[in-house]
Design a protein around this motif. Sequence first.
Motif, PDB file in Angstrom:
ATOM      1  N   SER A  10      17.282 -18.594  30.089  1.00  0.00           N
ATOM      2  CA  SER A  10      17.875 -17.896  29.240  1.00  0.00           C
ATOM      3  C   SER A  10      18.728 -16.674  30.703  1.00  0.00           C
ATOM      4  O   SER A  10      19.996 -16.258  29.718  1.00  0.00           O
ATOM      5  CB  SER A  10      17.238 -16.204  28.214  1.00  0.00           C
ATOM      6  N   GLN A  11      18.242 -16.721  31.842  1.00  0.00           N
ATOM      7  CA  GLN A  11      18.408 -16.343  32.756  1.00  0.00           C
ATOM      8  C   GLN A  11      20.154 -16.804  33.413  1.00  0.00           C
ATOM      9  O   GLN A  11      20.942 -16.446  34.317  1.00  0.00           O
ATOM     10  CB  GLN A  11      17.763 -16.580  34.001  1.00  0.00           C
ATOM     11  N   ILE A  12      20.270 -18.528  32.776  1.00  0.00           N
ATOM     12  CA  ILE A  12      21.367 -18.885  32.890  1.00  0.00           C
ATOM     13  C   ILE A  12      23.009 -19.411  32.091  1.00  0.00           C
ATOM     14  O   ILE A  12      23.773 -19.198  32.438  1.00  0.00           O
ATOM     15  CB  ILE A  12      20.963 -20.299  33.585  1.00  0.00           C
ATOM     16  N   VAL A  13      22.379 -19.387  30.996  1.00  0.00           N
ATOM     17  CA  VAL A  13      23.257 -19.884  29.736  1.00  0.00           C
ATOM     18  C   VAL A  13      22.975 -18.474  29.300  1.00  0.00           C
ATOM     19  O   VAL A  13      21.756 -17.323  28.838  1.00  0.00           O
ATOM     20  CB  VAL A  13      21.618 -20.221  28.885  1.00  0.00           C
ATOM     21  N   LYS A  14      24.717 -17.851  28.904  1.00  0.00           N
ATOM     22  CA  LYS A  14      24.582 -16.350  28.781  1.00  0.00           C
ATOM     23  C   LYS A  14      24.131 -16.298  26.719  1.00  0.00           C
ATOM     24  O   LYS A  14      24.455 -17.482  25.926  1.00  0.00           O
ATOM     25  CB  LYS A  14      25.768 -16.335  28.659  1.00  0.00           C
ATOM     26  N   LEU A  15      24.043 -15.180  26.299  1.00  0.00           N
ATOM     27  CA  LEU A  15      23.597 -15.366  24.750  1.00  0.00           C
ATOM     28  C   LEU A  15      24.376 -13.695  24.737  1.00  0.00           C
ATOM     29  O   LEU A  15      24.149 -12.611  24.345  1.00  0.00           O
ATOM     30  CB  LEU A  15      22.412 -15.204  24.739  1.00  0.00           C
ATOM     31  N   TYR A  16      25.512 -14.141  24.257  1.00  0.00           N
ATOM     32  CA  TYR A  16      26.661 -13.409  23.688  1.00  0.00           C
ATOM     33  C   TYR A  16      26.379 -12.504  22.197  1.00  0.00           C
ATOM     34  O   TYR A  16      25.965 -13.294  21.426  1.00  0.00           O
ATOM     35  CB  TYR A  16      28.408 -14.008  23.648  1.00  0.00           C
ATOM     36  N   SER A  17      26.512 -11.192  22.673  1.00  0.00           N
ATOM     37  CA  SER A  17      25.534 -10.256  21.183  1.00  0.00           C
ATOM     38  C   SER A  17      27.310  -9.529  21.110  1.00  0.00           C
ATOM     39  O   SER A  17      27.781  -9.315  21.853  1.00  0.00           O
ATOM     40  CB  SER A  17      24.406  -8.844  21.778  1.00  0.00           C
ATOM     41  N   PRO A  18      27.842 -10.134  19.995  1.00  0.00           N
ATOM     42  CA  PRO A  18      29.479  -8.730  19.659  1.00  0.00           C
ATOM     43  C   PRO A  18      28.690  -7.488  19.423  1.00  0.00           C
ATOM     44  O   PRO A  18      27.679  -7.755  18.765  1.00  0.00           O
ATOM     45  CB  PRO A  18      29.829 -10.249  18.575  1.00  0.00           C
ATOM     46  N   ILE A  19      30.230  -7.011  19.580  1.00  0.00           N
ATOM     47  CA  ILE A  19      30.333  -5.703  19.087  1.00  0.00           C
ATOM     48  C   ILE A  19      30.945  -5.353  17.850  1.00  0.00           C
ATOM     49  O   ILE A  19      31.976  -6.132  17.219  1.00  0.00           O
ATOM     50  CB  ILE A  19      30.939  -5.297  20.274  1.00  0.00           C
ATOM     51  N   GLY A  20      30.423  -5.095  17.171  1.00  0.00           N
ATOM     52  CA  GLY A  20      31.415  -4.238  15.369  1.00  0.00           C
ATOM     53  C   GLY A  20      30.361  -3.698  15.132  1.00  0.00           C
ATOM     54  O   GLY A  20      29.014  -4.129  15.017  1.00  0.00           O
ATOM     55  N   ALA A  21      31.738  -2.681  14.102  1.00  0.00           N
ATOM     56  CA  ALA A  21      30.277  -1.319  13.329  1.00  0.00           C
ATOM     57  C   ALA A  21      29.926  -1.872  11.920  1.00  0.00           C
ATOM     58  O   ALA A  21      28.805  -1.993  10.904  1.00  0.00           O
ATOM     59  CB  ALA A  21      30.707  -0.666  13.191  1.00  0.00           C
TER      60      ALA A  21
END
Length: 163
Positions: A125-136
Amino acid sequence: MQRKVFFSFHFDNDAWRGSQVRNMGVLEGNEPVSSNDWEAVKRGGDAAIERWIAAQMKGRTCAVVLVGAETASRPWVKHEIRKAWTDGLGVVGIRIHGLKNRLGNTSIAGGNPFDGFNLNGTSLSQIVKLYSPIGADSQAVYADINKKLDSLVEEAIKIRNKY
């Protein structure tokens, strides 16, 4: 050039959300499996599931883990992450809880599915990205994923090539 990717997600909870991402057309993904076909694969036992996953990953450059509320606890998602990394594929996670399901509901964010994997003393988890999309709302989250999906995959492949 469209990258060929393997999509990993919790089928029971997130097939609808997952199909939204898969159908964006930004990437060439593995063919969707129907619930009936998946049940047939599962009836073959663990070995059949492992063979199916291996066949689906063959020729892919990245595993895209679509992360919903329970994804991190799913044994087959864990297997897919491990196999993708071991096979040298890029690996990236994208949170999809902000997308609506077939009933029009969003969900809660689940845990990080890359926690618990150890790579030479470092958590994946410190190497691989976990992307959190933005949006309302769901439409904004969808638009953000659609905009960033290709670059997230390219970044994941570059990260994997470093290890």
